[in-house]
Design a protein around this motif. Structure first.
Motif, PDB file in Angstrom:
ATOM      1  N   ASN A   9       1.296  -2.218  -7.785  1.00 32.87           N
ATOM      2  CA  ASN A   9       1.058  -1.487  -6.528  1.00 32.87           C
ATOM      3  C   ASN A   9       0.794  -0.007  -6.803  1.00 32.87           C
ATOM      4  OD1 ASN A   9       1.616  -3.899  -5.362  1.00 32.87           O
ATOM      5  ND2 ASN A   9       3.142  -3.133  -3.910  1.00 32.87           N
ATOM      6  N   SER A  70     -11.322   8.154  -3.260  1.00 31.19           N
ATOM      7  CA  SER A  70      -9.974   7.570  -3.378  1.00 31.19           C
ATOM      8  C   SER A  70      -9.534   7.018  -2.027  1.00 31.19           C
ATOM      9  CB  SER A  70      -8.956   8.644  -3.819  1.00 31.19           C
ATOM     10  OG  SER A  70      -8.875   9.655  -2.836  1.00 31.19           O
ATOM     11  N   GLY A  71      -8.441   6.290  -2.048  1.00 25.14           N
ATOM     12  CA  GLY A  71      -7.847   5.828  -0.791  1.00 25.14           C
ATOM     13  C   GLY A  71      -7.381   7.025   0.033  1.00 25.14           C
ATOM     14  N   HIS A 100       1.994   5.760   3.964  1.00 27.49           N
ATOM     15  CA  HIS A 100       1.862   6.439   2.670  1.00 27.49           C
ATOM     16  C   HIS A 100       1.685   7.947   2.921  1.00 27.49           C
ATOM     17  CE1 HIS A 100      -0.282   7.708  -1.008  1.00 27.49           C
ATOM     18  NE2 HIS A 100       0.430   6.766  -1.592  1.00 27.49           N
ATOM     19  N   ALA A 149      -0.309  -3.016   4.804  1.00 21.35           N
ATOM     20  CA  ALA A 149       0.851  -3.486   4.034  1.00 21.35           C
ATOM     21  C   ALA A 149       1.521  -2.291   3.382  1.00 21.35           C
ATOM     22  CB  ALA A 149       0.407  -4.477   2.962  1.00 21.35           C
ATOM     23  N   ASP A 176      -4.605   1.916   6.963  1.00 21.92           N
ATOM     24  CA  ASP A 176      -4.589   2.147   5.516  1.00 21.92           C
ATOM     25  C   ASP A 176      -4.398   0.767   4.879  1.00 21.92           C
ATOM     26  OD1 ASP A 176      -3.825   2.508   2.906  1.00 21.92           O
ATOM     27  OD2 ASP A 176      -2.273   3.990   3.324  1.00 21.92           O
ATOM     28  N   VAL A 178      -5.090   0.038   1.696  1.00 20.12           N
ATOM     29  CA  VAL A 178      -5.174   0.215   0.240  1.00 20.12           C
ATOM     30  C   VAL A 178      -4.446  -0.901  -0.518  1.00 20.12           C
ATOM     31  CG1 VAL A 178      -4.326   1.712  -1.618  1.00 20.12           C
ATOM     32  CG2 VAL A 178      -5.643   2.680   0.265  1.00 20.12           C
ATOM     33  N   SER A 199      -8.937   1.502  -1.864  1.00 22.36           N
ATOM     34  CA  SER A 199      -8.984   2.275  -3.111  1.00 22.36           C
ATOM     35  C   SER A 199      -9.338   1.358  -4.275  1.00 22.36           C
ATOM     36  CB  SER A 199      -7.601   2.890  -3.326  1.00 22.36           C
ATOM     37  OG  SER A 199      -7.519   3.449  -4.603  1.00 22.36           O
ATOM     38  N   HIS A 201      -8.762   1.662  -7.562  1.00 22.75           N
ATOM     39  CA  HIS A 201      -7.833   1.441  -8.686  1.00 22.75           C
ATOM     40  C   HIS A 201      -6.634   0.558  -8.350  1.00 22.75           C
ATOM     41  CE1 HIS A 201      -4.356   4.236  -7.890  1.00 22.75           C
ATOM     42  NE2 HIS A 201      -5.223   4.807  -7.082  1.00 22.75           N
ATOM     43  N   LYS A 202      -6.505   0.187  -7.058  1.00 26.07           N
ATOM     44  CA  LYS A 202      -5.436  -0.764  -6.707  1.00 26.07           C
ATOM     45  C   LYS A 202      -5.946  -2.193  -6.817  1.00 26.07           C
ATOM     46  CE  LYS A 202      -2.837   2.663  -5.084  1.00 26.07           C
ATOM     47  NZ  LYS A 202      -1.538   3.082  -5.522  1.00 26.07           N
ATOM     48  N   ALA A 325       4.982   4.469  -5.344  1.00 26.76           N
ATOM     49  CA  ALA A 325       4.136   4.614  -6.527  1.00 26.76           C
ATOM     50  C   ALA A 325       3.689   6.046  -6.728  1.00 26.76           C
ATOM     51  CB  ALA A 325       2.901   3.737  -6.360  1.00 26.76           C
TER      52      ALA A 325
HETATM   53  C1  LIG Z   1      -0.632   2.274   0.909  1.00 25.77           C
HETATM   54  C2  LIG Z   1      -1.355   3.307   0.096  1.00 25.77           C
HETATM   55  N1  LIG Z   1      -2.254   4.090   0.697  1.00 25.77           N
HETATM   56  C3  LIG Z   1      -2.951   5.015   0.020  1.00 25.77           C
HETATM   57  C4  LIG Z   1      -2.748   5.218  -1.332  1.00 25.77           C
HETATM   58  C5  LIG Z   1      -3.542   6.266  -2.032  1.00 25.77           C
HETATM   59  O1  LIG Z   1      -4.623   5.718  -2.745  1.00 25.77           O
HETATM   60  P1  LIG Z   1      -5.346   6.576  -3.880  1.00 25.77           P
HETATM   61  O2  LIG Z   1      -4.425   6.592  -5.058  1.00 25.77           O
HETATM   62  O3  LIG Z   1      -6.630   5.860  -4.166  1.00 25.77           O
HETATM   63  O4  LIG Z   1      -5.588   7.920  -3.331  1.00 25.77           O
HETATM   64  C6  LIG Z   1      -1.792   4.447  -1.994  1.00 25.77           C
HETATM   65  C7  LIG Z   1      -1.470   4.681  -3.417  1.00 25.77           C
HETATM   66  O5  LIG Z   1      -0.377   4.329  -3.874  1.00 25.77           O
HETATM   67  C8  LIG Z   1      -1.101   3.449  -1.272  1.00 25.77           C
HETATM   68  O6  LIG Z   1      -0.201   2.652  -1.860  1.00 25.77           O
END
Ligand SMILES: Cc1ncc(COP(=O)(O)O)c(C=O)c1O
Length: 382
Positions: A9, A70-71, A100, A149, A176, A178, A199, A201-202, A325
């Protein structure tokens, strides 16, 4: 020593298919996608192919997919973009306490420039009630933002129902999402969301690429970045061709593999959970045990400090996480577990294990041969 990565995650390893294509990705599509000559056209074609693959995976239209960095950027663009372009209509936004930081801190910023935000509480499972969303709506409400989630607990929130509420009242709804990509079968045509952040990279693609789904007809959105009008003028800056193409390749693979991936992740997670419950007393499972991601378990070991456990497991090559994370290392208590009303002791002892599509039974067996003794060692040392 075996190295076992159980923190999917936080981020995921690259899909091996990308490793095969990496030289081609880095050398062959160097053209500027806005150039009209062959080099530019080749890069543009690859980007549009990626957009199509991502759209197919999410069951959306290509024109609804916008690539970002990015997310976090996607969520910023969705929330600030709607807020700034609709401020004449109203200045109220509804969200939750368990978002987040990329959503929470964007909302905090908006509060500092005159918007009002209602942060809905969650129950002890981390769930919110769509009726609470409806009750929070005011005539000034212009946006609802609720995550699909939760990244810490894996709890899946009732997005479709919240989307129905938003639609009934004519309010834009951002989610969101992600943590959903690569872990869930996603059908955006069924979710009642107007905007959704993802995102790369997830979900087994590289860092530095994200995407924002903007349902047809939604807008206008005030851009965050001004410049050369790339991505329909909503995200200027020469495109990250390599990242976008990689995300497209992964999406085209996940569309075929996701059902098997879900089954595999559920099986591995369940093996870890039953192994730990069998080996240890005083294990508490946090979050919704029914509506949840297939790969995540958040659990507390009574009387154990989770940071010490993460470091001890790291010394055995096992990567898990304590807290969120992206904000672990900050030393602060999890805002998600706090919002769920868990006691400080339970929060202090909470770790998150998140498996991914590339974990194996051997890795889980190794983790199960180490984690119980590590927990007992920390309990004894108290
Ligand atoms: C639920 C959630 N939203 C957004 C993000 C941010 O994504 P990014 O790392 O691509 O900016 C994360 C990263 O952990 C996340 O878990």
């Amino acid at each position: 020593m075996m190295r076992v990565y159980l923190d999917n995650n936080a981020t995921t390893p690259l899909h091996p298919e990308l490793k095969k294509n990496i030289t081609e990705l880095f050398t062959d599509f160097f053209g500027n996608p806005s150039s009209i000559h062959w080099a530019g056209r080749e890069a543009r074609e690859k980007i549009e192919e990626a957009r199509l693959n991502v759209a197919k995976f999410l069951n959306a239209k290509e024109s609804e997919i916008l690539f970002t960095g990015s997310g976090t950027e996607s969520a910023n663009l969705a929330i600030k973009g709607i807020a700034f372009s609709h401020k004449e209509k109203g200045n109220h936004i509804i969200s939750t306490k368990v978002e987040h930081p990329c959503v929470l801190n964007t909302l905090k910023y908006l509060e500092s420039v005159g918007f009002n935000v209602t942060y809905l509480p969650v129950d002890e499972k981390g769930q919110i009630d769509p009726e609470d969303v409806e009750r929070a709506i005011k005539k000034e409400t212009i946006l609802i933002s609720v995550m699909y989630a939760n990244n810490e607990t894996g709890t899946i929130l009732p997005i479709r129902e919240i989307g129905e509420v938003a639609r009934k009242h004519g309010i834009y709804f951002h989610s969101d999402m992600v943590q959903a990509m690569g872990k869930c079968r996603i059908d955006l045509s069924q979710l009642n969301v107007d905007l959704a952040s993802f995102s790369g990279h997830k979900s087994y693609a590289p860092k530095g690429v994200g995407l924002l789904y903007i349902r047809e007809g939604v807008g206008p959105l005030e851009p965050l970045i001004h410049g050369g009008h790339q991505e329909r003028g909503l995200r200027s800056g020469t495109e990250n061709t390599i990242g976008i193409v990689a995300l497209g390749i992964v999406a085209s693979i996940l569309v075929k593999e996701i059902e098997d991936d879900i089954k595999k992740m559920e099986r591995l997670r369940s093996k870890i959970v039953s192994g730990l419950l069998e080996a240890l007393d005083g294990v508490i499972l946090n979050g919704d045990q029914k509506n949840r991601l297939p790969n995540t378990v958040n659990l507390s070991f009574e009387g154990v400090d989770s940071q010490s456990l993460v470091l001890l497991l790291d010394s055995y090559g096992i990567a898990v996480s304590s807290g969120a994370a992206c904000s672990s290392g900050s030393g602060s208590f999890s805002h998600v577990l706090t919002a769920m009303g868990l006691s400080p002791d339970v929060i202090r002892g909470a770790i998150r294990i998140s498996v991914g599509k590339f974990n194996t039974d051997e890795e889980i067996d190794y983790a199960l041969s180490i984690i119980p003794s590590a927990v007992k060692k920390l309990k004894k040392g108290k």
